[in-house]
Design an enzyme around this catalytic site. Structure first.
Site, PDB file in Angstrom:
ATOM      1  CE1 TYR B 293     -18.501  83.737 -23.593  1.00 39.67           C
ATOM      2  CE2 TYR B 293     -19.117  83.167 -21.347  1.00 39.67           C
ATOM      3  CZ  TYR B 293     -18.654  84.091 -22.261  1.00 39.67           C
ATOM      4  OH  TYR B 293     -18.343  85.366 -21.857  1.00 39.67           O
ATOM      5  CE1 TYR B 343     -15.423  86.302 -19.916  1.00 39.17           C
ATOM      6  CE2 TYR B 343     -14.757  88.604 -19.857  1.00 39.17           C
ATOM      7  CZ  TYR B 343     -15.746  87.639 -19.849  1.00 39.17           C
ATOM      8  OH  TYR B 343     -17.054  88.023 -19.784  1.00 39.17           O
TER       9      TYR B 343
END
Ligand code: ZN
Lengths: 325, 389, 141
Positions: B293, B343
């Protein structure tokens, strides 16, 4: 809601008829370029350039004589007091176009851009006239203000010899005012003159702490049972599960544990670059606050700082830090 | 019947919308399109789906998506909190549902107009007085109100403690950009990044520069989770979920970690990692590639340490010679990540994890037996290990 | 305001102009509007401004342009000739606020000794004006 379907198609066809046309008025300056209006302008702007108001300095300069400030160009043809009535010449195609937009709900208007070029500086006695053309109308756009159309106009200025002295373009957005802002007429919707910082939300567990700040104290919550200090305040002691608590006041002395320099985004009400640090207070708890009066490049982990409680805007007190003496 | 979440479920379908800065349609439309694509990729029809799960931060209700896609009866629906920390938490929910028989086929989705709609970079401000807003109220008055500002605070401390530099952060960005160059879905497709460009870019919040921060994207991504048995009859090679876990740690705060005894310790990531290894019986040495992440470049380094690819404080050394690049020890974020692809709150990373197992990434490493996929940092988080069936 | 004029050779790309804070008062806003012969009510009549959703009278574009031009000639001197202005408008200038003008030399072009100065006028709400001013400077002696 913005118009759609055939209504929009028909409307946009109507708009096309305005593109490229002269708005139909020849604006003739009501006075020749003159020293009195120039002086008035310079006083308003605080512009002390001798080329505009001092014949001796002007004569010695590249201008050779008194000239008018170039950005004053449009002032020579504006209507003055007559504009206050809001009435306009029925032949004015630009106003007609704006009324057409109004009729379809695009009642908002805001100028977004202007570009100007000055072929020469105007001299005393020049007689100026101007012609304005609607250069283009954009496609329908979704903007931050609402859905609308950009209108681009170009005004060309000529002198008594019919020579061009400059031009300017304006880009104006005619937009549909969003319903929320159109319907709310209460005081809070009016733009205040100075933005304030975001205020804390107050609840059972933190309001007392902010009350202490109002009284110029930086409080630290303390467990009544095991005397452990804790920050931020919470209703129960994580060490001994007691619900009773009181508080002590911090000396405000501490060291920087970590820090940042905020540059983006710039939120109204704050001054950037903005230094924010996590400070380890000498009592042992940490506290997050601004570090003031320091070059951001000089801030370091481990630096000794001292808190004080100050007004950070018109309304809010906050503990802030400065480098310790 | 006690169950550990080892090999209890597999990802059999993935789908996504295009990723853009202005989708021109609703978040519901994005969610529905991503789900439709994932269901079709799985070789299923909407009628086969009986479970749905997403993030609490998703604005689109499950039943709205179900109605749009034509999903019928749902026997399982749930949500996972804490933003990017939920990226694998939602997978955890789906696996539990399948393992317990609560549902047979679960669609996991996330869709947002993250650029043309509400932007996270604009920060927190107001709203109802929840415990969450009380939390942000310790920072808003001082101007600390964006994810970049909170993560920068921890990054500064990490750099102070370990000697990690902005150039080290740049290596994360550049390695991922190398991957994105080859990925047509990526915003930075075909656009390389040099160290000089990284260093010349403006600071957003010091010490983080522009390219250290993820993008803001409009888009949706989804995947379908079923049992390994059901997966055998479906067209795509399944990505078997060898382990999946959530973790919230001691002194947990949302995004800030400012009051933890050591700000740079990430007990929640350690906890997710420990469970992933315990459940799967694997170790970091068994992992061939990773999707880590990356809302910000620095958080990739911290997770490399928590998952045991290197010692605490040594991630900068670990990546310096290209460990994250193709041919390196751990090719990471082979889609470009959230820094360079898009994103989508980590859901695009889940899909990339599946592609790595299938062997279809645009930056495909030769070895792909096991892939680690992780979720957000500094919040209650989650992680999973994917393997070949 | 200097009586000295900058020479083309004296300026370099990246040079910054002395910052100019402009305290925004009703007097300035009304005086600017009147001096530019712009009697549109929102620039001198508070009620009209409130009806347009603003808290008070706000600055007209000509005044903004006039201040930008003053900012540049304060720095460049009497022998500078402004040849063009290109401006993007942002947050309104309202009484009680301050607009701070900052600028830097963005371009130089030897043909005609032309210089482009990028200017920003920022108030408490953000950028009121951003843009560029083109001018020519005399050559050095
Ligand atoms: Zn206690």
């Amino acid at each position: 809601m913005a118009i759609s379907g055939t209504e929009r198609e028909e409307f946009e066809k109507q708009l096309e008829a305005y593109v490229g046309i002269d708005i139909g008025l020849e604006d003739q300056g009501r006075d020749p370029v003159n020293a009195a209006m120039v002086r008035h302008w310079c006083e308003a702007m605080g512009d002390g350039c001798g080329a505009y108001t001092d014949p001796v300095q002007a004569a010695a300069s590249v201008h050779g004589e008194l000239v008018a400030p170039p950005t004053m160009l449009q002032a020579w043809i504006l209507g003055g007091v007559s504009m206050a009535s809001g009435e306009s010449d029925p032949r004015d195609k630009q106003k007609e176009l704006h009324r057409l937009f109004d009729s379809k709900g695009f009642t908002g208007v805001v100028a977004t851009n202007t570009e100007q070029e000055y072929t020469r500086y105007l001299k005393m006695g020049d007689e100026i006239c101007a012609k304005t053309v609607i250069e283009s109308i954009s496609e329908q756009k979704a903007t931050g203000l609402g859905i609308g159309y950009f209108i681009n106009t170009r005004t060309t200025f000529r002198d008594q010899n019919d020579e061009e002295v400059g031009w300017l373009t304006f880009r104006v957005l005619k937009f549909e005012i969003a319903e929320a802002s159109a319907s709310s007429s209460d005081e809070s919707s009016v733009t205040p003159s100075r933005p304030q910082r975001l205020k804390p939300a107050l609840g059972h567990d933190n309001a007392w702490w902010w009350d202490c700040v109002e009284k110029d104290e930086l409080a630290i919550q303390r467990c009544s049972s095991c005397h452990a200090l804790r920050h931020p305040p919470r209703p129960m002691c994580g060490e001994c599960q007691a619900s009773d608590w009181d508080f002590v006041f911090s000396t405000g002395q501490g060291t920087i544990y970590s820090f940042v320099v905020i540059r983006h985004p710039e939120v109204p009400g704050y001054t950037y670059p903005l230094v924010v640090a996590v400070v380890e207070l000498e009592e042992g708890t940490r506290f997050v606050g601004n570090v003031l009066d320091i070059d951001p490049a000089e801030v370091e982990v481990g630096m000794s700082v001292q808190a004080s409680i100050e007004l950070v805007d018109d309304e809010m007190k906050l503990p802030v830090f400065r480098r310790a003496q | 019947m006690p169950t550990t979440l080892k090999d209890e479920a597999a990802i059999v379908g993935i789908g996504e919308t295009e990723y853009s800065k202005n989708s021109g349609r609703s978040e519901l439309a994005l969610a529905a399109e991503a789900c439709r694509a994932a269901i079709a990729d799985a070789g299923l029809t909407p009628a086969d789906i009986d479970g749905m799960t997403t993030f609490t931060m998703d604005n689109t209700d499950e039943i709205e998506v179900a109605r749009a896609v034509g999903v019928g009866d749902l026997t399982f629906f749930s949500r996972t909190p804490h933003g990017g920390g939920a990226a694998i938490g939602v997978m955890h929910q789906a696996v539990m549902a399948v393992a317990t028989g609560s549902a047979k086929a679960v669609v996991v989705y996330r869709a947002l107009n993250g650029r043309s709609g509400a932007r996270y970079s604009e920060g927190v401000s107001g709203g109802p007085t929840t415990s969450d807003l009380i939390h942000w109220s310790w920072y808003m008055p001082s101007g600390l109100m964006t994810p970049a500002s909170w993560v920068a605070m921890v990054t500064q401390r990490y750099m102070h403690e370990t000697g990690c530099t902005s150039e080290d952060l740049a290596e994360v960005c550049i390695a991922q950009r190398e991957h994105a160059i080859k990925n047509p879905r990526a915003f930075f497709h075909g656009k390389p990044l040099t160290l000089e460009e990284h260093q010349a870019a403006r600071h957003i919040v010091e010490p983080l520069r522009l390219y250290d921060c993820c993008q803001e994207t409009d888009g949706g991504a989804a995947c379908v989770v079923v049992s390994p048995e059901m997966a055998r009859d479906l067209p795509n090679p399944p990505a078997l979920i060898r382990a999946v876990a959530q973790g919230a740690g001691a002194h947990q705060e949302s995004m800030t970690s400012f009051y933890r005894p050591t700000m740079t310790d990430l007990p929640e990531v350690d906890l997710s990692a420990r469970q992933c290894w315990e459940i799967s019986g694997l170790t970091a040495d068994d992992i061939d590639a990773a999707v880590i992440y990356d809302a910000f470049s620095s958080i990739v380094l911290w997770q490399l340490e928590s998952y045991g690819f290197c010692k605490k404080g040594e991630a900068a050394d670990f990546i310096r010679d290209g460990a994250l690049r193709l041919g390196g020890r751990l090719p990471t974020n082979t889609h470009g990540g959230q820094l360079s692809e898009a994103y989508v709150h980590g859901m695009n990373g889940v899909n990339e994890g599946v592609r790595l197992i299938r062997g279809t990434s645009t930056s495909q490493p030769a070895k792909n037996e096991h892939v680690l996929v992780t979720a957000g940092v500094g919040v209650p988080t989650s992680g999973m290990i994917l393997g070949q069936a | 305001m200097s009586t000295e004029t900058l020479r083309y050779q004296d300026v370099n790309v990246g040079d910054t102009l002395p910052e100019l804070p402009i305290p925004l008062t009703s007097s300035l806003i009304v005086a600017g509007a009147v001096a530019s012969q712009d009697y549109t009510p929102v620039h001198h009549d508070k009620e009209a401004a409130e009806a347009a959703g603003m808290q008070d009278v706000f600055m007209n574009i000509l005044t903004t342009n006039g201040l930008v031009s003053r900012f540049v000639t304060d720095w460049a001197g009497i022998d500078a000739r402004i040849t063009g202005v290109s401006i993007k408008l942002g947050t309104p200038n309202l009484p009680g606020d301050t607009m701070t003008l900052t600028g830097a030399v963005a371009e130089k072009d030897e043909t005609g000794n032309a210089v482009t100065v990028e200017v920003t006028g920022k108030n408490a709400w953000g950028n009121h004006v951003t843009g560029a001013v083109k001018l020519t400077l005399p050559a050095g002696d």
